[in-house]
Design an enzyme around this catalytic site. Structure first.
Site, PDB file in Angstrom:
ATOM      1  N   GLY A 118       0.845  -1.197   0.000  1.00  0.00           N
ATOM      2  CA  GLY A 118       0.000   0.000   0.000  1.00  0.00           C
ATOM      3  C   GLY A 118       0.873   1.236   0.000  1.00  0.00           C
ATOM      4  O   GLY A 118       0.950   1.954  -0.977  1.00  0.00           O
ATOM      5  N   GLY A 138       0.403  -5.943   4.347  1.00  0.00           N
ATOM      6  CA  GLY A 138       1.725  -6.552   4.374  1.00  0.00           C
ATOM      7  C   GLY A 138       2.467  -6.316   5.675  1.00  0.00           C
ATOM      8  O   GLY A 138       3.531  -6.883   5.899  1.00  0.00           O
ATOM      9  N   ILE A 175       6.740  -3.619  21.154  1.00  0.00           N
ATOM     10  CA  ILE A 175       6.841  -4.298  19.867  1.00  0.00           C
ATOM     11  C   ILE A 175       5.927  -5.518  19.955  1.00  0.00           C
ATOM     12  O   ILE A 175       6.187  -6.446  20.713  1.00  0.00           O
ATOM     13  CB  ILE A 175       8.295  -4.741  19.585  1.00  0.00           C
ATOM     14  CG1 ILE A 175       9.265  -3.551  19.651  1.00  0.00           C
ATOM     15  CG2 ILE A 175       8.377  -5.465  18.234  1.00  0.00           C
ATOM     16  CD1 ILE A 175       9.099  -2.515  18.583  1.00  0.00           C
ATOM     17  N   ASN A 231       5.300  -7.835  17.780  1.00  0.00           N
ATOM     18  CA  ASN A 231       5.853  -9.060  17.186  1.00  0.00           C
ATOM     19  C   ASN A 231       7.208  -8.715  16.559  1.00  0.00           C
ATOM     20  O   ASN A 231       7.260  -8.034  15.528  1.00  0.00           O
ATOM     21  CB  ASN A 231       4.867  -9.571  16.123  1.00  0.00           C
ATOM     22  CG  ASN A 231       5.348 -10.838  15.443  1.00  0.00           C
ATOM     23  OD1 ASN A 231       6.556 -11.090  15.305  1.00  0.00           O
ATOM     24  ND2 ASN A 231       4.413 -11.658  14.997  1.00  0.00           N
ATOM     25  N   PRO A 232       8.298  -9.122  17.185  1.00  0.00           N
ATOM     26  CA  PRO A 232       9.623  -8.724  16.687  1.00  0.00           C
ATOM     27  C   PRO A 232       9.911  -9.221  15.267  1.00  0.00           C
ATOM     28  O   PRO A 232      10.706  -8.611  14.559  1.00  0.00           O
ATOM     29  CB  PRO A 232      10.593  -9.371  17.686  1.00  0.00           C
ATOM     30  CG  PRO A 232       9.782  -9.733  18.872  1.00  0.00           C
ATOM     31  CD  PRO A 232       8.367  -9.919  18.417  1.00  0.00           C
ATOM     32  N   LYS A 235       4.041   2.221  19.514  1.00  0.00           N
ATOM     33  CA  LYS A 235       4.325   3.321  18.586  1.00  0.00           C
ATOM     34  C   LYS A 235       4.457   2.700  17.199  1.00  0.00           C
ATOM     35  O   LYS A 235       5.284   1.803  17.005  1.00  0.00           O
ATOM     36  CB  LYS A 235       5.631   4.015  18.950  1.00  0.00           C
ATOM     37  CG  LYS A 235       5.632   4.761  20.280  1.00  0.00           C
ATOM     38  CD  LYS A 235       7.021   5.364  20.501  1.00  0.00           C
ATOM     39  CE  LYS A 235       7.076   6.227  21.752  1.00  0.00           C
ATOM     40  NZ  LYS A 235       8.465   6.746  21.971  1.00  0.00           N
ATOM     41  N   GLY A 236       3.682   3.157  16.272  1.00  0.00           N
ATOM     42  CA  GLY A 236       3.705   2.567  14.939  1.00  0.00           C
ATOM     43  C   GLY A 236       5.089   2.658  14.325  1.00  0.00           C
ATOM     44  O   GLY A 236       5.784   3.662  14.482  1.00  0.00           O
ATOM     45  N   GLU A 251       6.414   3.130   9.130  1.00  0.00           N
ATOM     46  CA  GLU A 251       7.028   4.179   8.322  1.00  0.00           C
ATOM     47  C   GLU A 251       8.298   4.743   8.962  1.00  0.00           C
ATOM     48  O   GLU A 251       8.875   5.704   8.463  1.00  0.00           O
ATOM     49  CB  GLU A 251       6.009   5.302   8.071  1.00  0.00           C
ATOM     50  CG  GLU A 251       4.902   4.838   7.164  1.00  0.00           C
ATOM     51  CD  GLU A 251       3.706   5.770   7.151  1.00  0.00           C
ATOM     52  OE1 GLU A 251       3.631   6.608   6.263  1.00  0.00           O
ATOM     53  OE2 GLU A 251       2.833   5.641   8.036  1.00  0.00           O
TER      54      GLU A 251
HETATM   55 MO1  MOS Z   1       1.161   5.619   4.724  1.00  0.00          MO
HETATM   56  S1  MOS Z   1       2.083   6.767   3.281  1.00  0.00           S
HETATM   57  O1  MOS Z   1       0.614   6.748   5.817  1.00  0.00           O
HETATM   58  O2  MOS Z   1       0.025   4.694   3.896  1.00  0.00           O
END
Ligand code: MOS
Length: 760
Positions: A242, A470, A649, A651-652, A721-722, A725
């Protein structure tokens, strides 16, 4: 290379294999365009050969004469569609078949539908158009673009962060850097092609389309087709990449849906790789002017960041990455400004870490330049300027482990052996360079809903319309359910990607793990409460009369602190039911109470980590070794090391995969990826995977991911924390800094290629 299955450290979950791994590797995972439908017709788009001007005539007769062609939709055929609205659920307001004006290269001019894909393709090739072409403005350097401030003209970037008297601080600083940087256009090339499959039955529409935002799509589709959203279903069980490209809808979807309605049979349009370059969003090119002032001992006293981003004529898209750069270090005075530059291109959009990647590249490269001027180690410069509070308005960070990340990554990388003098490290024919950079990503979270079911045999079902793009979100949601209800992961079934399920937010801004896992916790709590009430309220049994607060679910049963326990089956008997099913809504702190209701209307309410009471960001440090051949200037990256701290975390294994993919993409952005735009006609030149360069395995030889333990109880209930990205933000600067170290050449414009180094 770090282990693919890293053993969990403190506050890290089990490195469970993905629960859909087998489906994926055996090809059984059903991606949208795999959906079998009876009597399916195939559609192919026809797109413009010019970027600016208008269509004076379109010739469809030859196409219509191709055997098997069922319909050709073009100008005048789609007037019953409403125009899209520019926003989170639609990347552009452009309605390409509503007007003959051409706003960008490869704009949709027609949709050919036929019995077979081959017939549709042949017919599409036979469509020709006459144009009245105008001279376009192709890029940030073209004449006749329009530059306007982002503030006041965009929804996303409402403020230019600033504090103190920057001009004075910069003027008085004994050491300064004043430099300009730029990043190129980049295009989405997810493995799974973009596609739409539309099927009608009894006036209701089902759309199968890879999506990061099924409820958002549903709302957009209903709006454009003037339908009740309740009559639209969007299905995206798996999404093959995505990265933002499948977050907002594109104009194709409604046109395909309309074609299916007209023909009264299902229609599928799979977008070609080339058409993916012009009918979907992309990462806008950017330019930056960075000014840094510092004291002799390395304290930054002034930071100025001015950024320019390209957008379309029709929509004011902006990323505005100064929200991250102006808050990163303990600067003194700060000044920033973001402008958008309107050109004859399609509207850009989200691409993994949309604001951070280009803006942090500029800052982190400038920091390397400052370190050199100071005669200071770049790691030390970052340590000195580390801060636990927002330099703009003094808010504290919830947690911030940046210095720890630098220490861990530097150690593993062997940074101490670096000779700081550029060009000083050599191995035979290869010039060796070491570079590093900070990576940062805001911790976003959003309202989310979930329906969860527990049966007496210990089986759990989790339903939420999040998206498996993914990242492994299906797996980590399952892990959270298993943990909270005391069962094995194997007993948990997770359903996602369908508007028949309770809504979850757009899978963007790296919010999904935090939001969905927090919702799962809420659902599990409700299930536990019901069972515990039954267990303590019964007249007999080992838990009768106890305080529910001292109970937990564990090992397929309910267990008290003193060890007294009740099997799940017995608890259900006491409840007098065979199943407990709960619907739960998670509303994060700071989100409006109507956040859940808005989800049903296709609207996600992302609470931005840079705009909360305390700042919430994940951090990391990235180190890169480059080798540049002394004669050919071939550039290689034999090693990358990243250390990251991102709260819990889940799942490492899946986390490592995300971070590693980020590091590799960041390297790719630094050295390979760029879409070339022809200044003469504003058309993309290298619009296929033969000429749009992406890395292969040989380009990423050793990638080490270190996940530091970090506990943050304030970000969200899951403590997550995501990190989807986080990995690719710092890498482009780390590579550029390493190239400088190897060669003494500052290449401030990405990508860095051998031709930039020929005279180095
Ligand atoms: Mo992401 S670029 O926030 O799908």
């Amino acid at each position: 290379m770090s282990a693919a299955v890293p053993p969990p450290r403190e506050n890290q979950g089990q490195p469970a294999a993905r629960i859909d791994a087998r489906l994926k590797v055996t090809g059984e995972a059903r991606y949208a365009a795999d959906t079998p439908l009876p009597n399916l017709a195939h559609a192919v788009m026809v797109t413009s050969d010019i970027a600016c001007g208008s269509v004076t005539a379109i010739h469809l007769d030859a196409a219509k004469a191709v055997p098997g062609v069922l319909a050709v939709l073009s100008y005048g055929d789609v007037d019953q569609l409403k125009k899209p609205k520019f926003g989170n659920a639609s990347f552009t307001s452009l309605a390409p078949l509503h007007e003959k004006k051409i706003w960008h290269d490869g704009q949709i001019m027609a949709l050919v539908v036929a019995d077979t894909f081959e017939a549709a393709q042949e017919a599409a090739d036979k469509v020709t158009a006459d144009y009245e072409e105008e001279k376009p403005s192709a890029s940030l350097i073209s004449a006749d673009t329009e530059t306007i401030p982002a503030k006041g003209n965009t929804e996303k970037h409402k403020e230019d962060p600033a504090v103190g008297d920057f001009d004075a601080a910069f003027r008085d600083a004994p050491v300064t850097v004043d430099a300009r940087y730029s990043t190129p256009t980049q295009h989405h090339n997810p493995i799974e092609l973009f596609s739409t499959t539309a099927a009608w039955a009894d006036g209701k529409l089902t759309v199968y389309e890879p999506s990061q935002n099924v409820y958002g799509f549903r709302e957009q589709i209903a709006d454009q087709l003037k339908m009740d959203p309740a009559d639209v279903r969007v299905v995206s069980l798996f999404t093959g990449g995505g990265f933002g490209s499948k977050g907002p809808m594109t104009p194709r979807t409604a046109i395909v849906a309309l074609a299916a309605k007209r023909l009264n049979r299902p229609v599928r349009c799979v977008v070609t790789r080339m058409q993916g370059f012009t009918t979907v969003s992309y990462r806008a090119p950017t330019r930056h002017h960075i000014r840094l002032g510092a004291t002799q001992d390395g304290r930054i006293t002034a930071f100025g960041h001015e950024g320019w981003e390209l957008t379309s004529r029709v929509d004011n898209y902006v990323v505005g990455g100064t929200d991250a750069t102006t808050r990163l270090y303990g600067y003194g005075a700060v000044w920033s400004k973001v402008s958008i530059v309107k050109a004859d291109r399609q509207t850009p959009g989200y691409m993994r870490s949309p604001p951070e990647v280009p803006y942090m590249f500029a800052l982190e490269m400038a920091l390397d330049e400052l370190a050199e001027k100071l005669g200071m180690d770049p790691v030390e410069l970052r340590r000195i300027n580390d801060t636990m509070k927002d330099p703009i308005d003094g808010k504290p960070f919830t947690t911030r482990s940046l210095t720890q990340c630098f220490e861990a990554a530097a150690k593993s990388f062997g940074w101490a052996s670096r000779d700081p003098k550029p060009g000083s490290m050599r191995d035979g024919d290869w010039l060796v360079g070491y570079g590093c950079a900070t990576t940062i990503y805001p911790t976003n979270v959003a309202p989310a809903t979930v329906r969860m079911r527990l049966t007496a045999d210990g089986k759990v079902r989790v339903q939420t319309a999040s998206h498996e793009i993914g990242t492994g979100v299906r797996t980590v949601a399952g892990q959270m359910a298993a943990e909270q209800l005391g069962v094995d992961l194997a007993a948990v079934q997770v359903e996602m990607g369908d508007t028949e399920l309770p809504p979850a937010p757009v899978s963007g801004g790296s919010n999904s793990t935090a939001s969905v896992c927090s919702a799962v916790m809420q659902g599990a709590r409700q299930i536990r409460e019901k069972l515990f009430r039954a267990a303590v309220g019964s007249n007999s049994g080992p838990l009768a009369g106890r305080n529910p607060d001292e109970l937990e679910m564990r090992d397929g049963g309910i267990v008290a602190r003193d060890g007294a326990s009740l099997k799940l089956k017995e608890a259900f008997d006491q409840l007098g039911a065979g199943v407990v099913e709960e619907y739960a809504e998670f509303i994060p702190e700071g989100a409006p109470p109507e956040g859940a209701r808005k989800l049903y209307q296709g609207e996600s309410t992302l609470i931005d980590g840079s705009k909360r009471k305390k700042l919430q960001f994940a951090f990391g440090a990235e180190f890169v070794e480059v080798r540049i051949h002394a004669r050919t200037r071939e550039i290689r990256v034999p090693r990358m090391v990243g250390a990251f701290a991102a709260g819990r975390i889940m799942n490492p294994r899946t986390a490592r995969s995300q971070l590693m993919g980020g590091l590799i993409w960041g390297m790719s952005a630094a050295l390979l990826e760029a879409t070339e735009v022809d200044e003469r006609n504003a058309r993309y030149v290298n619009r296929d995977l033969a000429e749009y360069l992406v890395p292969v395995c040989a380009d990423a030889q050793q990638v080490e991911v270190i996940m530091l333990p970090e506990v943050d109880t304030e970000v969200n209930p899951a403590g997550v924390k995501g990190l989807g990205e986080l990995g690719n933000v710092g890498t482009n600067a780390a590579v550029a800094n390493a190239v400088y170290h190897a060669t003494g050449r500052r290449i401030r414009e990405l990508p860095i290629r051998m031709e930039n180094l020929l005279d180095a």
